[in-house]
Enzyme design. Structure first.
Site, PDB file in Angstrom:
ATOM      1  N   ARG A  54     -47.716 -14.785  -9.959  1.00  0.00           N
ATOM      2  CA  ARG A  54     -48.418 -15.981 -10.400  1.00  0.00           C
ATOM      3  C   ARG A  54     -49.150 -15.802 -11.731  1.00  0.00           C
ATOM      4  O   ARG A  54     -49.011 -16.622 -12.644  1.00  0.00           O
ATOM      5  CB  ARG A  54     -49.472 -16.420  -9.350  1.00  0.00           C
ATOM      6  CG  ARG A  54     -48.918 -17.231  -8.229  1.00  0.00           C
ATOM      7  CD  ARG A  54     -49.637 -16.886  -6.947  1.00  0.00           C
ATOM      8  NE  ARG A  54     -49.292 -15.524  -6.596  1.00  0.00           N
ATOM      9  CZ  ARG A  54     -48.199 -15.211  -5.897  1.00  0.00           C
ATOM     10  NH1 ARG A  54     -47.426 -16.141  -5.434  1.00  0.00           N
ATOM     11  NH2 ARG A  54     -47.903 -13.943  -5.636  1.00  0.00           N
ATOM     12  N   LYS A  84     -46.622   7.965 -22.032  1.00  0.00           N
ATOM     13  CA  LYS A  84     -46.646   9.181 -22.880  1.00  0.00           C
ATOM     14  C   LYS A  84     -48.069   9.696 -23.062  1.00  0.00           C
ATOM     15  O   LYS A  84     -48.305  10.626 -23.827  1.00  0.00           O
ATOM     16  CB  LYS A  84     -46.059   8.851 -24.257  1.00  0.00           C
ATOM     17  CG  LYS A  84     -44.652   8.310 -24.236  1.00  0.00           C
ATOM     18  CD  LYS A  84     -44.232   7.955 -25.671  1.00  0.00           C
ATOM     19  CE  LYS A  84     -43.204   6.853 -25.670  1.00  0.00           C
ATOM     20  NZ  LYS A  84     -43.073   6.229 -27.007  1.00  0.00           N
ATOM     21  N   ARG A 105     -53.789  -7.042 -17.041  1.00  0.00           N
ATOM     22  CA  ARG A 105     -54.009  -6.657 -15.630  1.00  0.00           C
ATOM     23  C   ARG A 105     -53.944  -5.142 -15.553  1.00  0.00           C
ATOM     24  O   ARG A 105     -53.009  -4.523 -16.061  1.00  0.00           O
ATOM     25  CB  ARG A 105     -52.967  -7.269 -14.697  1.00  0.00           C
ATOM     26  CG  ARG A 105     -53.085  -6.701 -13.277  1.00  0.00           C
ATOM     27  CD  ARG A 105     -52.327  -7.472 -12.252  1.00  0.00           C
ATOM     28  NE  ARG A 105     -52.960  -8.755 -11.993  1.00  0.00           N
ATOM     29  CZ  ARG A 105     -52.553  -9.598 -11.049  1.00  0.00           C
ATOM     30  NH1 ARG A 105     -51.527  -9.278 -10.279  1.00  0.00           N
ATOM     31  NH2 ARG A 105     -53.165 -10.752 -10.874  1.00  0.00           N
ATOM     32  N   HIS A 133     -61.205 -10.997 -10.833  1.00  0.00           N
ATOM     33  CA  HIS A 133     -60.034 -11.789 -11.253  1.00  0.00           C
ATOM     34  C   HIS A 133     -60.583 -13.173 -11.638  1.00  0.00           C
ATOM     35  O   HIS A 133     -60.405 -14.154 -10.928  1.00  0.00           O
ATOM     36  CB  HIS A 133     -59.061 -11.879 -10.079  1.00  0.00           C
ATOM     37  CG  HIS A 133     -57.676 -12.334 -10.438  1.00  0.00           C
ATOM     38  ND1 HIS A 133     -57.335 -12.868 -11.667  1.00  0.00           N
ATOM     39  CD2 HIS A 133     -56.532 -12.340  -9.705  1.00  0.00           C
ATOM     40  CE1 HIS A 133     -56.044 -13.171 -11.659  1.00  0.00           C
ATOM     41  NE2 HIS A 133     -55.533 -12.863 -10.486  1.00  0.00           N
TER      42      HIS A 133
HETATM   43  N1   CP Z   1     -53.135 -14.509  -7.185  1.00  0.00           N
HETATM   44  C1   CP Z   1     -52.546 -13.551  -7.938  1.00  0.00           C
HETATM   45  O1   CP Z   1     -53.214 -12.842  -8.712  1.00  0.00           O
HETATM   46  O2   CP Z   1     -51.203 -13.413  -7.764  1.00  0.00           O
HETATM   47  P1   CP Z   1     -50.261 -12.397  -8.530  1.00  0.00           P
HETATM   48  O3   CP Z   1     -50.681 -10.995  -8.106  1.00  0.00           O
HETATM   49  O4   CP Z   1     -48.869 -12.739  -8.131  1.00  0.00           O
HETATM   50  O5   CP Z   1     -50.513 -12.556 -10.013  1.00  0.00           O
END
Ligand code: CP
Length: 307
Positions: A54, A84, A105, A133
């Site tokens: 997502r 590396k 991420r 998040h």
């Molecule tokens: N909700 C969410 O972060 O989904 P993904 O890990 O698929 O990005």
């Protein structure tokens, strides 16, 4: 309003949340009409050290729908020069000279903050290990507002892997911006909500309670926010994972006791903590929630890149 780095949910105040939600609703209309060119000439880099469906794809779709370009490394641990031995800081300095915004991420809590300190361009935290998040929390709050019609006065049950869930942590921080919120934590013993979030809620006068009876709580709340037990966060400790998994499942019995206008949310991916039989109930909001991610991320990119 122009945005810069997006690192943690606490950075937003109520006014900035309202501004983001207003732009997101405009983006929804733009997306339904097929997009626009307001980000023509801008480039977004997505650097993902952990798997995603997502977050990465909705950010990439958001950029494309607004006429921008993207560069991407979807398995950065293996396919970037991290393999590396390059440091995160050096990677960010370099990618920041190719792109106008970086979506990151990472598997370590605090990584996005480290990246923002050295980045020549805005960094968006797309999940930093068990840390935060924030863009998920923005789309979660936007979804609650759209589905329930208000944010002040709502009651929410947060269910599942509360110790490891960056989405519930960011959502808890954002909920403190609203009035008369009631939060119920329902988690297996081994993954109860951590003290830092409980202390933060206490400091901000948000009512919370830890409960064990999911059915009882489900009959009382406006929102059930279910989460997956994250096997990948247990390391060698798989006994604890076995104790936690399958303890709390949303199924037809839960639907029977829920309020008529309540909703079920989940950041997804789901494994089996929401039964498939629930999907066809109109209160199952998790697929609509994921779609809202596109509009929120279009809004954030617009507000970062053009104001
Ligand atoms: N909700 C969410 O972060 O989904 P993904 O890990 O698929 O990005």
């Amino acid at each position: 309003m122009k945005l810069n780095h997006i690192i943690k949910a606490q950075q937003f105040d109520r006014k900035s949340l309202d501004d983001i939600f207003l732009v997101a609703s405009q983006m929804e209309k733009i997306a339904l009409k097929g997009g626009s060119n307001i980000l023509h000439g801008k480039t977004m880099a997505t650097i993902f050290y952990e798997p995603s469906t997502r977050t990465r794809l909705s950010f990439e779709a958001a950029m494309l729908k607004l006429g921008g370009e993207l560069i991407s490394t979807e398995n950065a641990r293996e396919f970037s020069s991290t393999a590396k031995g390059e440091s995160l800081e050096d990677t960010i300095r370099i990618v920041g000279s190719y792109a106008d915004v970086i979506v990151l991420r990472h598997f370590e809590s605090g990584a996005a903050e480290r990246a923002a300190k050295v980045s020549p361009v805005p960094v968006i935290n797309a999940g930093d290990g068990p840390g935060q998040h924030p863009t998920q929390a923005l789309l979660d709050i936007y979804t609650i507002k759209k589905e329930i019609g208000k944010l002040d006065g709502i009651s929410i049950a947060m269910v599942g892997d509360l110790a490891n869930s960056r989405t519930v942590r960011s959502l808890a921080y954002l909920l403190t911006k609203y009035n008369n919120i009631k939060v119920y934590f329902v988690a297996p013993d081994v993954v109860r909500m951590r003290g830092d979030i409980k202390n933060y809620l206490t400091k901000h006068n948000v009512f919370f309670a830890e409960e064990t009876d999911l059915k009882k709580v489900s009959s009382q709340v406006d929102v059930i926010y279910q989460t997956r037990i994250q096997k990948e966060r247990f390391g060698e400790n798989l006994d604890d994972f076995e104790k936690a998994k399958d303890k709390y499942i949303i199924d037809k019995d839960i639907l029977k006791v829920m309020k008529k206008n309540a909703i079920i949310m989940h950041p997804l991916p789901r494994v089996n903590e929401i039964s498939i039989e629930v999907d066809s109930d109109p209160r199952a909001a998790y697929f609509r929630q994921a779609q809202n991610g596109l509009y929120i991320r279009m809004a954030l990119l617009k507000m970062i890149l053009v104001g």
